[in-house]
Design a protein around this motif. Sequence first.
Motif, PDB file in Angstrom:
ATOM      1  N   ILE A  21       0.826  -1.207   0.000  1.00 18.22           N
ATOM      2  CA  ILE A  21       0.000   0.000   0.000  1.00 18.22           C
ATOM      3  C   ILE A  21       0.863   1.262   0.000  1.00 18.22           C
ATOM      4  N   THR A  22       1.831   1.338   0.926  1.00 20.44           N
ATOM      5  CA  THR A  22       2.668   2.536   1.028  1.00 20.44           C
ATOM      6  C   THR A  22       3.675   2.609  -0.114  1.00 20.44           C
ATOM      7  N   LYS A  23       4.446   1.533  -0.326  1.00 24.45           N
ATOM      8  CA  LYS A  23       5.487   1.548  -1.366  1.00 24.45           C
ATOM      9  C   LYS A  23       4.956   1.140  -2.741  1.00 24.45           C
ATOM     10  N   ARG A  24       3.750   0.574  -2.799  1.00 26.30           N
ATOM     11  CA  ARG A  24       3.158   0.094  -4.050  1.00 26.30           C
ATOM     12  C   ARG A  24       4.052  -0.952  -4.724  1.00 26.30           C
ATOM     13  N   GLY A  25       4.620  -1.831  -3.890  1.00 25.85           N
ATOM     14  CA  GLY A  25       5.521  -2.857  -4.404  1.00 25.85           C
ATOM     15  C   GLY A  25       4.974  -4.256  -4.205  1.00 25.85           C
TER      16      GLY A  25
ATOM     17  N   LYS B  54       3.818  -4.644 -12.695  1.00 27.06           N
ATOM     18  CA  LYS B  54       4.121  -3.599 -11.718  1.00 27.06           C
ATOM     19  C   LYS B  54       3.027  -3.491 -10.655  1.00 27.06           C
ATOM     20  N   GLU B  55       2.099  -4.420 -10.692  1.00 30.22           N
ATOM     21  CA  GLU B  55       0.975  -4.407  -9.761  1.00 30.22           C
ATOM     22  C   GLU B  55       1.427  -4.752  -8.339  1.00 30.22           C
ATOM     23  N   PRO B  56       1.044  -3.939  -7.340  1.00 33.03           N
ATOM     24  CA  PRO B  56       1.323  -4.336  -5.951  1.00 33.03           C
ATOM     25  C   PRO B  56       0.610  -5.651  -5.649  1.00 33.03           C
TER      26      PRO B  56
ATOM     27  N   PHE C 124      15.425 -12.965  -8.963  1.00 32.88           N
ATOM     28  CA  PHE C 124      16.240 -12.395 -10.043  1.00 32.88           C
ATOM     29  C   PHE C 124      15.602 -11.111 -10.595  1.00 32.88           C
ATOM     30  N   ASN C 125      14.302 -11.116 -10.764  1.00 33.05           N
ATOM     31  CA  ASN C 125      13.610 -10.002 -11.419  1.00 33.05           C
ATOM     32  C   ASN C 125      13.176  -8.887 -10.485  1.00 33.05           C
ATOM     33  N   ASN C 126      13.228  -9.110  -9.167  1.00 35.60           N
ATOM     34  CA  ASN C 126      12.640  -8.136  -8.250  1.00 35.60           C
ATOM     35  C   ASN C 126      13.561  -7.635  -7.143  1.00 35.60           C
ATOM     36  N   ILE C 127      14.750  -8.227  -6.982  1.00 35.63           N
ATOM     37  CA  ILE C 127      15.603  -7.884  -5.850  1.00 35.63           C
ATOM     38  C   ILE C 127      16.195  -6.477  -5.963  1.00 35.63           C
ATOM     39  N   GLU C 128      16.281  -5.934  -7.154  1.00 30.73           N
ATOM     40  CA  GLU C 128      16.890  -4.616  -7.330  1.00 30.73           C
ATOM     41  C   GLU C 128      15.876  -3.470  -7.293  1.00 30.73           C
ATOM     42  N   ASP C 129      14.621  -3.769  -7.012  1.00 24.15           N
ATOM     43  CA  ASP C 129      13.567  -2.741  -6.950  1.00 24.15           C
ATOM     44  C   ASP C 129      13.270  -2.426  -5.489  1.00 24.15           C
ATOM     45  N   SER C 130      13.541  -1.188  -5.082  1.00 22.02           N
ATOM     46  CA  SER C 130      13.402  -0.796  -3.666  1.00 22.02           C
ATOM     47  C   SER C 130      11.956  -0.766  -3.197  1.00 22.02           C
ATOM     48  N   ARG C 131      11.023  -0.835  -4.130  1.00 22.49           N
ATOM     49  CA  ARG C 131       9.617  -0.879  -3.710  1.00 22.49           C
ATOM     50  C   ARG C 131       9.239  -2.237  -3.140  1.00 22.49           C
ATOM     51  N   ASN C 132      10.012  -3.250  -3.463  1.00 20.67           N
ATOM     52  CA  ASN C 132       9.654  -4.623  -3.097  1.00 20.67           C
ATOM     53  C   ASN C 132      10.213  -5.019  -1.740  1.00 20.67           C
ATOM     54  N   THR C 133       9.640  -6.076  -1.181  1.00 16.90           N
ATOM     55  CA  THR C 133      10.118  -6.664   0.071  1.00 16.90           C
ATOM     56  C   THR C 133      10.164  -8.179  -0.079  1.00 16.90           C
ATOM     57  N   PHE C 134      11.255  -8.777   0.393  1.00 18.05           N
ATOM     58  CA  PHE C 134      11.341 -10.227   0.505  1.00 18.05           C
ATOM     59  C   PHE C 134      11.192 -10.588   1.984  1.00 18.05           C
TER      60      PHE C 134
ATOM     61  N   LYS D 257      23.397  -9.297  -8.880  1.00 24.24           N
ATOM     62  CA  LYS D 257      22.264  -8.422  -8.608  1.00 24.24           C
ATOM     63  C   LYS D 257      22.475  -7.726  -7.268  1.00 24.24           C
ATOM     64  N   GLN D 258      22.281  -6.415  -7.249  1.00 18.24           N
ATOM     65  CA  GLN D 258      22.343  -5.672  -5.992  1.00 18.24           C
ATOM     66  C   GLN D 258      21.052  -5.835  -5.211  1.00 18.24           C
ATOM     67  N   VAL D 259      21.171  -5.890  -3.892  1.00 19.60           N
ATOM     68  CA  VAL D 259      19.994  -6.024  -3.032  1.00 19.60           C
ATOM     69  C   VAL D 259      19.483  -4.626  -2.707  1.00 19.60           C
ATOM     70  N   ARG D 260      18.448  -4.207  -3.427  1.00 16.34           N
ATOM     71  CA  ARG D 260      17.835  -2.903  -3.173  1.00 16.34           C
ATOM     72  C   ARG D 260      16.466  -3.062  -2.505  1.00 16.34           C
ATOM     73  N   ALA D 261      15.861  -4.223  -2.659  1.00 18.76           N
ATOM     74  CA  ALA D 261      14.582  -4.488  -1.996  1.00 18.76           C
ATOM     75  C   ALA D 261      14.795  -4.629  -0.489  1.00 18.76           C
ATOM     76  N   ASP D 262      13.758  -4.379   0.279  1.00 19.39           N
ATOM     77  CA  ASP D 262      13.815  -4.627   1.716  1.00 19.39           C
ATOM     78  C   ASP D 262      13.831  -6.134   1.972  1.00 19.39           C
ATOM     79  N   VAL D 263      14.475  -6.540   3.049  1.00 19.72           N
ATOM     80  CA  VAL D 263      14.487  -7.938   3.466  1.00 19.72           C
ATOM     81  C   VAL D 263      14.003  -8.009   4.914  1.00 19.72           C
ATOM     82  N   GLU D 264      12.931  -8.738   5.140  1.00 23.56           N
ATOM     83  CA  GLU D 264      12.390  -8.931   6.475  1.00 23.56           C
ATOM     84  C   GLU D 264      12.464 -10.409   6.838  1.00 23.56           C
ATOM     85  N   VAL D 265      12.605 -10.691   8.118  1.00 27.29           N
ATOM     86  CA  VAL D 265      12.671 -12.074   8.605  1.00 27.29           C
ATOM     87  C   VAL D 265      11.645 -12.252   9.719  1.00 27.29           C
TER      88      VAL D 265
END
Length: 471
Positions: free
Chosen positions: A244-248, A338-340, A360-370, A399-407
């Motif tokens: 909702i906030t990041k639209r990722g 690009k849909e959240p 591979f396709n989503n780790i460099e997008d800062s809007r995303n979270t793993f 690939k650079q890690v630009r997405a957020d990573v939560e555990v």
Amino acid sequence: MKLQFCGAARQVTGSSHLVTLDSGYKILLDCGLFQGSYKDDLIANEEFLFNPAEINCVVLSHAHMDHAGRLPKLVKDGFNGKIHATHATRSLCAIMLLDGAYIQEKDAEYYNKKNKNKFSLADPIEPRAPLYTTKDVDKTMNLFIGYTYNKWYRVCDGVKVMYTDAGHILGSATVTLQVTENGNTVTLGFTGDIGRPNRPILRDPQPMPPCDYLICESTYGDTTHEAPPNEIDRFLEIITHTCITKRGKLIIPAFSIGRTQELVYLLDQAENAGRLPKVKVYVDSPLAVNATTVFGAHPECYDNEMNKYLLIDENPFGFNNLTYIREVEQSKALNTSKEPCIIISASGMMNAGRVKHHLFNNIEDSRNTFLIVGYCSPETPGGALRNGAAGLKIFGEYKQVRADVEVMDSFSAHGDRVEMKDFITNQKSSAKKIFLVHGEYDTQQSWKSYLMEDGFGEIQIPAKGEIIELS
């Protein structure tokens, strides 16, 4: 009687322990895949520390691939005995082993196609064959015998087995062997993977009978999980912040068996309670889709809370914004969309399967979270992300890690150090020795100290291949 530790010794995966009776009868407890770095796995999974043709039977604790994934390889190499398991474990193995064979066949086909020009060089590389095929799986499934919990069953003359609900995944069990030879009776226990109390869907782990010797898992022997009351709140916070906030995209690598169904069930409850944001949820794993069907076919494994919930919602694994994906093209479309959304996909360690492509396709997008919701071997992409990696090499590309990573380890199906200790407390006065398996060596040493401080007796951490005589 001799006990040899043939896998998951000072490491987490590849569960396999060989019991050889005085008579020469050989019982294999589990026959799991090694899961870590790709090249190491290829070598480790090809080799057995015993002759498969000499194994008389397999006693299986549960269906996860690191406990059951090498059964078709065992059959391919000469095993022709019985495979003892619970009914639900047998059902899950039917789909999991076929899925594993299909992946290996496709991986070998891709490798050989990619490297076909290198096979005839002066210093050639060898073509690759799958560890086993779907035909090997067919032969394997014909050897299964299914059992219920809490009853003694005859394995052979002088040997009985009892399965007790381990509360880990559907059909999971602790194993108790009662062996009578030369006028003496010895009880050997194997915890398999110890589940957690008060988790959704499944019953709590049930105590196994007191044993003379105990083989005990230790995956989270140095960890205490997050308290359950905060779990759903934090989960919804991560969903809201990402979608909702990041639209990722919120991408959750989850094992197809157990973890995926629990996540979907929690989302279903949140949807019914009006707490889930209006966001589409995708389960992108053909195996997970099939496994969810198996879950629906085994209500005998459900806990009371799940049975009560079924009176309110007859489909706890489905709601309006949830889509199960089987087709490859649908999975590929998620990578370019690009849909959240929320994507739950296997494998849980991100070292294989469709989730590796999402990584591979989503780790460099800062809007995303793993969101990592379980154990990952250190050598896997999931393990690297857990440890704060700044970049990953995926499919040969950095690939650079630009997405957020939560555990969120609270989602783990493994008991933590306190829950495991509570589970084996009834072994404190009976067990002459406890053997710690299925854990990283540093973790095992920590948990050994923790148990001994609580009054447990002799505890050993066997090395791979070590043989111990049981008196």
